[in-house]
Write a protein that holds these residues in place. Structure first.
Motif, PDB file in Angstrom:
ATOM      1  N   GLN A 286       0.827  -1.205   0.000  1.00  0.00           N
ATOM      2  CA  GLN A 286       0.000   0.000   0.000  1.00  0.00           C
ATOM      3  C   GLN A 286       0.862   1.257   0.000  1.00  0.00           C
ATOM      4  O   GLN A 286       0.573   2.221  -0.716  1.00  0.00           O
TER       5      GLN A 286
ATOM      6  N   ARG B 193       0.982   3.995  -2.955  1.00  0.00           N
ATOM      7  CA  ARG B 193       0.670   5.403  -2.733  1.00  0.00           C
ATOM      8  C   ARG B 193       1.773   6.309  -3.236  1.00  0.00           C
ATOM      9  O   ARG B 193       1.516   7.387  -3.767  1.00  0.00           O
TER      10      ARG B 193
ATOM     11  N   TYR C 211       1.472   6.326  -6.934  1.00  0.00           N
ATOM     12  CA  TYR C 211       0.252   7.050  -7.283  1.00  0.00           C
ATOM     13  C   TYR C 211       0.457   8.557  -7.153  1.00  0.00           C
ATOM     14  O   TYR C 211       0.159   9.327  -8.078  1.00  0.00           O
TER      15      TYR C 211
ATOM     16  N   ALA D 188      -8.103   3.830  -8.559  1.00  0.00           N
ATOM     17  CA  ALA D 188      -6.932   3.514  -7.742  1.00  0.00           C
ATOM     18  C   ALA D 188      -7.312   3.064  -6.342  1.00  0.00           C
ATOM     19  O   ALA D 188      -6.431   2.752  -5.535  1.00  0.00           O
ATOM     20  N   GLU D 189      -8.604   3.026  -6.034  1.00  0.00           N
ATOM     21  CA  GLU D 189      -9.025   2.518  -4.730  1.00  0.00           C
ATOM     22  C   GLU D 189      -8.843   1.008  -4.634  1.00  0.00           C
ATOM     23  O   GLU D 189      -8.874   0.441  -3.547  1.00  0.00           O
TER      24      GLU D 189
ATOM     25  N   VAL E 175      -3.608   0.795  -7.682  1.00  0.00           N
ATOM     26  CA  VAL E 175      -3.140   2.073  -7.135  1.00  0.00           C
ATOM     27  C   VAL E 175      -2.002   2.643  -7.970  1.00  0.00           C
ATOM     28  O   VAL E 175      -2.061   3.767  -8.467  1.00  0.00           O
TER      29      VAL E 175
ATOM     30  N   LYS F 188      -9.759   8.128  -9.084  1.00  0.00           N
ATOM     31  CA  LYS F 188     -10.503   7.403  -8.048  1.00  0.00           C
ATOM     32  C   LYS F 188     -12.002   7.690  -8.144  1.00  0.00           C
ATOM     33  O   LYS F 188     -12.626   8.115  -7.168  1.00  0.00           O
TER      34      LYS F 188
END
Length: 492
Positions: free
Chosen positions: A110, A114, A117, A151-152, A157, A411
């Motif tokens: 994650q 991020r 992203y 991207a959720e 992502v 998103k």
């Protein structure tokens, strides 16, 4: 004042992303827009330096590999447990709790996602701030929202930005059919719409699994349905549920190397670079397919490819694309004359996008004086940045700002993308958030004379009310903030 000044303002703001302080207003607004077809750079340096699908997918592959290893270790060391009552009553078994190592692996993925992203969002913004072809950048955003992913979803992502950079930007001045194929073969779309787990029931793999009797596999229709409903023909355009199912069967075998999940992951092979498009014969449903009244002979990847080629130039697709483009540029209720003009250009050119854009530029309905659209948070943010001469943005800052304004990049939460009508963006709370953001912009901007800046940003189009509000402001900072939330800046 030049008679072309209001038209220049329309070109800069309705078609573009807003003017920059030192920018000269175009003397021939339509020619300025047309020239951008040649000036557009699909891969500026800031995009070229952004994370790629290959890089993001390699990290995802490592993450999935580590998770599999941890699961195998947990299974090997687990003590036998009595069968829970839920198993005997037919209730679903609870998932075993994650081990600390599994949680750590997921948290790492994650965090990495991020970072990729946020870096991609910042690259997108900086490309827009530096671009001399803002109309083309606007079209990139239009197509990215048309072919929306979210991207959720954890594996998407880091890939959400690469879909735009790799599948949309290179094709925004080409054929719609080429863009369509590039998008549908991209790992972000294949994973987002669950195509990577679709297995033909009568495929070699489906048959082997069914013979064991201990596992169900099957067709996933998400991908095929969204291609027909959202990407090409549009809703209520004549296709049936049978067409969706048959198309889903034709699409089986379209998957991703290295990062696919489910029973088809091994069938996709490990030889390709993670994230590469793969056609896996072991997943493909054999047989001819009849879709929209046309028979497509049995075959491999070519079967679905032929369907895409046909729907990419179908009359319903032309109408669907024309309506969305007209809505985006000419008003929430698309003018029928504009829709007809764009539809005819699409059909006559076989989906050649520059031909469609020229028809848009030639549409008189798009050049009317009154504002036609309410800017989305992304458009408004870029307009503010360009107005203030901003050249660099911090990744986490712009991600946080778009989150605050209600349009986090890539998103939308659903495959249909973000709404393209004022009702979704012009509510009281949304306006208040822009006012708060405008005040922060003004505080950081330093000394700026909004009275001198406004006519440069909106040549011949600053209303007396806006001029008066800026003139009566208590401070230069307040004047600038008022300009950033003026009707001229909020609408286009």
């Amino acid at each position: 004042m030049s008679a072309s000044a209001p038209l220049a303002s329309i070109a800069l703001n309705r078609f573009g992303l807003g003017a920059r302080p030192a920018q000269t207003s175009p003397s021939d607004p339509k020619r300025w827009l047309l020239d951008q077809f040649e000036q557009y750079d699909p891969r500026p340096d800031v995009i070229a330096e952004a994370p790629t699908s290959a890089g993001v997918s390699a990290e995802l592959a490592d993450y999935f590999r580590e998770l599999r290893t941890l699961r195998q270790q947990a299974t090997a060391t687990a003590m036998p447990m009595p069968m829970p009552a839920s198993a005997m009553t037919g209730m679903p078994l609870p998932k075993p709790p994650q081990t600390p190592e599994q949680r750590e692996a997921r948290q790492f993925a994650q965090r990495e996602g991020r970072v990729a992203y946020a870096g991609a969002v910042a690259a997108r913004a900086m490309a827009a701030l530096a671009s001399d072809a803002p109309f083309m950048e606007r079209l990139v955003y239009f197509w990215a929202n048309h072919f929306a992913v979210s991207a959720e979803k954890l594996p998407v992502v880091g890939l959400s930005g690469t879909l735009e950079f790799e599948a949309i930007r290179p094709h925004v001045t080409g054929k719609f059919g080429d863009m369509l194929v590039a998008v549908e073969r991209h790992p972000a779309m294949l994973i987002y719409l669950d195509q990577a787990v679709s297995v033909g029931p009568d495929s070699p793999l489906g048959t082997r699994i069914a013979a064991k009797g201990n596992r169900k596999v099957g067709l996933n229709e998400n991908f095929a349905r969204e291609i027909l409903e959202l990407h090409t023909l549009g809703v209520r355009s004549g296709y049936t549920q049978a067409d969706v199912t048959e198309f889903a069967r034709a699409m089986t075998g379209w998957t991703v190397a290295g990062i696919g999940q489910g029973p088809g992951a091994k069938a996709a092979g490990t030889d390709g670079v993670p994230g590469d498009f793969v056609f896996a014969d072991a997943l493909h449903e054999p047989g001819d397919r009849v879709i929209l009244g046309k028979r497509y002979p049995a075959g491999g990847v070519e079967q679905a490819q032929a369907v895409l080629a046909d729907v990419s130039v179908a009359p319903a697709t032309a109408r669907h694309i024309a309506t969305k483009l007209a809505r985006h540029f000419a008003g929430d209720t698309p003018p029928p004359a504009t829709v007809r003009r764009l539809e005819a250009a699409f059909l006559s050119s076989g989906g050649d996008l520059p031909t469609v854009y020229r028809a848009l530029i030639d549409s008189p309905e798009v050049w009317v004086a009154q504002s036609l659209k309410f800017r989305t948070p992304w458009e408004w943010t870029l307009g503010c940045y360009r107005a203030l001469g901003t050249k660099d943005v911090q990744p986490q800052a712009i991600v946080g700002l778009l989150q605050q304004l209600g349009q986090p990049t890539w998103k939308p939460g659903q495959p249909v993308g973000y709404d393209d009508v004022a009702g979704s963006w012009a509510g009281p709370d949304a306006i208040l958030r822009r006012v708060e953001a405008a005040e922060r912009f003004a505080q950081r901007a330093g000394p700026v004379d909004a009275r001198a800046l406004a006519p440069k940003l909106f040549p011949g189009s600053v209303s007396p009310a806006t001029e008066q509000a800026i003139a009566r402001a208590e401070s230069p900072g307040q004047a600038l903030a008022l300009m950033l939330v003026s009707p001229e800046m909020m609408r286009r």
